[in-house]
Design a protein around this motif. Structure first.
Motif, mmCIF file in Angstrom:
data_model
loop_
_atom_site.group_PDB
_atom_site.id
_atom_site.type_symbol
_atom_site.label_atom_id
_atom_site.label_comp_id
_atom_site.label_asym_id
_atom_site.label_seq_id
_atom_site.Cartn_x
_atom_site.Cartn_y
_atom_site.Cartn_z
ATOM 1 N N SER A 1 0.807 -1.375 -0.069
ATOM 2 C CA SER A 1 -0.178 0.072 0.039
ATOM 3 C C SER A 1 0.943 1.356 -0.105
ATOM 4 C CB SER A 1 -0.771 -0.049 1.320
ATOM 5 O OG SER A 1 -0.175 -0.245 2.410
ATOM 6 N N LEU B 1 -11.872 2.546 0.667
ATOM 7 C CA LEU B 1 -10.590 3.432 0.156
ATOM 8 C C LEU B 1 -11.373 4.583 -0.430
ATOM 9 C CD1 LEU B 1 -8.723 0.623 -1.843
ATOM 10 C CD2 LEU B 1 -7.716 2.021 0.017
ATOM 11 N N ARG C 1 -7.437 4.661 3.706
ATOM 12 C CA ARG C 1 -7.957 3.357 3.733
ATOM 13 C C ARG C 1 -8.660 3.266 5.332
ATOM 14 N NH1 ARG C 1 -3.802 -1.417 3.337
ATOM 15 N NH2 ARG C 1 -3.293 -0.876 5.483
#
Length: 314
Positions: free
Chosen positions: A136, A160, A307
């Protein structure tokens, strides 16, 4: 594990999805009006976004407004795009505050690392996964996976928020674990037997003093009649090495077969998120991938997602 052939509406393919209408839900004005009151108070009295909490009444109201999204997450295709936050009206912290509050309407936010991070910035830091970081914080393709596969407690939903898009690339790819399991059960039952056994998974440094560096889970498991998937191949390869139990040839072949099935184009939905849109996936049985991307040179335009990990409220 149920031995009968799985017949479930969640076992969709690209051919039987109705395109974006099947997974896109508008963010209602009623829900946004409730959330904006919190933003106004934040403007008057600045404080950390994660201190904001919906009241029971507000959560109930937003929960009703978000019910179409929850129905898709649990009984539909397992992923939903909420469209959208009007970013032109808000600063970045205010947009994150709205997203944080929307998350509370869908579930309970949980920690994403041992530091207790609740809102996690997803953007390229120039680091490499071979040095222990997560995909990520890189621009590399993540490969099909589920989030938090190394966590003792699984996140039910992953969210997200798109604040900035990449210059190119970064395509979202979504596959149903029910479809993958069905295909393996039909055509590769020997492989499925191996994938139903525990693997060592590297915990990416997410350990506290005295805890082991790996954790063991099968890739496919069942909670009653609910399928539970935990997968990111690289974490398994590293975990087995750390446990001094390198993958056997049969395990490698099983993972290769799984990767071939989950990567079949006819099994996946593909789309780009636009600024202000929020993607939520059912992390128990949705495999997702983000392709590699090229970023803008200007720092303020670089790809930036935020996130959330959520658990379903009891």
């Amino acid at each position: 594990m149920p031995t009968q052939t799985i017949r479930d509406p969640r076992a969709w393919t690209a051919g039987n999805l109705d395109g974006r209408p099947a997974w896109t839900v508008p963010l209602s004005d009623a829900c946004l009006a409730i959330l904006e009151r919190h933003v106004q108070r934040l403007r008057e009295n600045s404080r950390p976004v994660t201190e904001l909490q919906l009241s029971e009444a507000e959560r109930a109201t937003c929960g009703r407004e978000l019910q179409p999204a929850l129905a898709i997450l649990e009984k539909g295709c397992g992923f939903v795009v909420l469209d959208r936050l009007p970013l032109e009206r808000y600063s970045t912290p205010e947009a994150q505050a709205l997203y944080w509050l929307i998350g509370q309407g869908l579930g309970r936010p949980i920690d994403q690392n041992v530091q207790g991070t609740l809102l996690y910035d997803v953007r390229d830091t120039g680091k490499d996964v071979s040095y222990g970081v997560r995909f990520s914080v890189t621009n590399a393709e993540s490969s099909f996976h589920t989030d938090n596969s190394f966590g003792p407690t699984l996140a039910d939903y992953v969210g997200l928020l798109c604040l900035q898009t990449a210059k190119s690339g970064g395509l979202n790819q979504i596959v149903s674990g029910y479809t993958v399991h069905h295909e393996l059960a039909e055509r590769h039952p020997d492989v499925l037997e191996i994938l139903d056994q525990p693997f060592h998974i590297d915990r990416r440094g997410g350990v506290r003093p005295g805890e082991p560096e790996t954790i063991q889970f099968p890739i496919f498991a069942w909670d009653g009649d609910r399928l539970i998937c935990r997968y990111l191949r690289y974490w398994i390869e590293v975990g087995q090495q750390k446990a001094k139990q390198p993958l056997t040839p049969a395990q490698v072949q099983a993972l290769d077969t799984l990767d071939q099935v989950v990567s079949r184009p006819e099994f996946r939905a593909e789309f780009y998120l636009e600024r202000g849109q929020m993607l939520f996936v059912n992390n128990r049985w949705i495999f997702h991938n983000r392709t590699a991307f090229q970023d803008h040179p200007e720092p303020e335009r670089r790809r930036h997602y935020v996130r959330l990990w959520l658990q379903v409220r009891a």
